[in-house]
Motif scaffolding. Structure first.
Motif: not given
Length: 165
Positions: A151-156, A54-60, A44-46, A30-34
Motif C-alpha cells: 500500500g502506497f500514497k502518491y503525492d500529486v 511492463d504492468a497492468k493498471i487498474m484505475r478506480t 502510473p507507469l512513469g 515487469a510482473g507488476v499490477a497497480m
C-alpha cells in the motif's frame, strides 16, 4: 454522427503512424499490477519507472480495490505474470473529500442529478481504506500467496510515492 470525438480520432491517427507495439503479448513484463485513482494527475507507469507492457493498471475512483479491480488483480496474477501489486491512492483526492453521501450531495448541488444509492467508496480516511484494500488482496485465496501486495500514497504535488503498508 456528431464531431465530438474528431480531435481525438485525429490524434489517434497520428499515434498510429508511429505505433510500434503490434504483436505485443499483453503480459505484465515487469510482473507488476497497480490499482490507482482515475485522477489525471497520475502517470502510473512513469511514476515507478516502467513502460508500456511492463504492468497492468487498474484505475478506480480513489484508487480503491473495487470488484472490477479485484477481478483484474486475480486475472493478472493467474494469467498475466503479475507478482507484485501496488495499491496507490493519492494526496488531494476528491474521493477523500467526504463520504459517499457527501459526494452524492455535491453531485446533486452541482448538477441536479440524483445518483441514488450508488456505492462510490468515498471516505476521508484514506489510510484505513488502504489498509482494508491491502488486507483484502493479501488474504484473498486467489491472490494471497501468489503475489506481494503493498500500500502506497502518491503525492500529486511532488511526484513522490511513499510506502505506507
Amino acid at each position: 454522427m456528431d464531431e465530438s470525438f474528431e480531435d481525438l480520432l485525429q490524434a489517434n491517427r497520428r499515434f498510429a503512424d508511429t505505433f510500434a507495439l503490434s504483436g505485443f503479448d499483453g503480459l505484465a513484463h515487469a510482473g507488476v499490477a497497480m490499482v490507482t485513482c482515475m485522477d489525471s494527475r497520475i502517470e502510473p507507469l512513469g511514476m515507478i519507472g516502467l513502460k508500456v507492457g511492463d504492468a497492468k493498471i487498474m484505475r478506480t475512483p480513489g484508487g480503491r480495490v473495487t470488484e472490477d479491480a479485484l477481478v483484474g488483480c486475480i486475472l493478472g496474477v493467474h494469467l498475466l505474470k503479475v507478482e507484485r501489486i501496488l495499491i496507490v491512492p493519492h494526496t488531494r483526492c476528491a474521493m477523500a473529500a467526504g463520504t459517499d453521501a457527501e459526494i452524492a450531495e455535491a453531485v446533486r448541488n452541482a448538477t441536479g442529478a440524483e445518483i441514488g444509492d450508488l456505492r462510490l467508496g468515498a471516505s476521508p480516511d484514506q489510510d484505513t481504506n488502504l489498509l482494508a484494500d491491502v488486507s483484502l488482496l493479501r488474504n484473498h485465496p486467489l491472490i494471497g500467496d501468489r503475489a506481494t501486495v503493498g500500500g502506497f500514497k502518491y503525492d500529486v504535488d511532488t511526484g513522490l510515492l511513499t510506502r505506507l503498508i
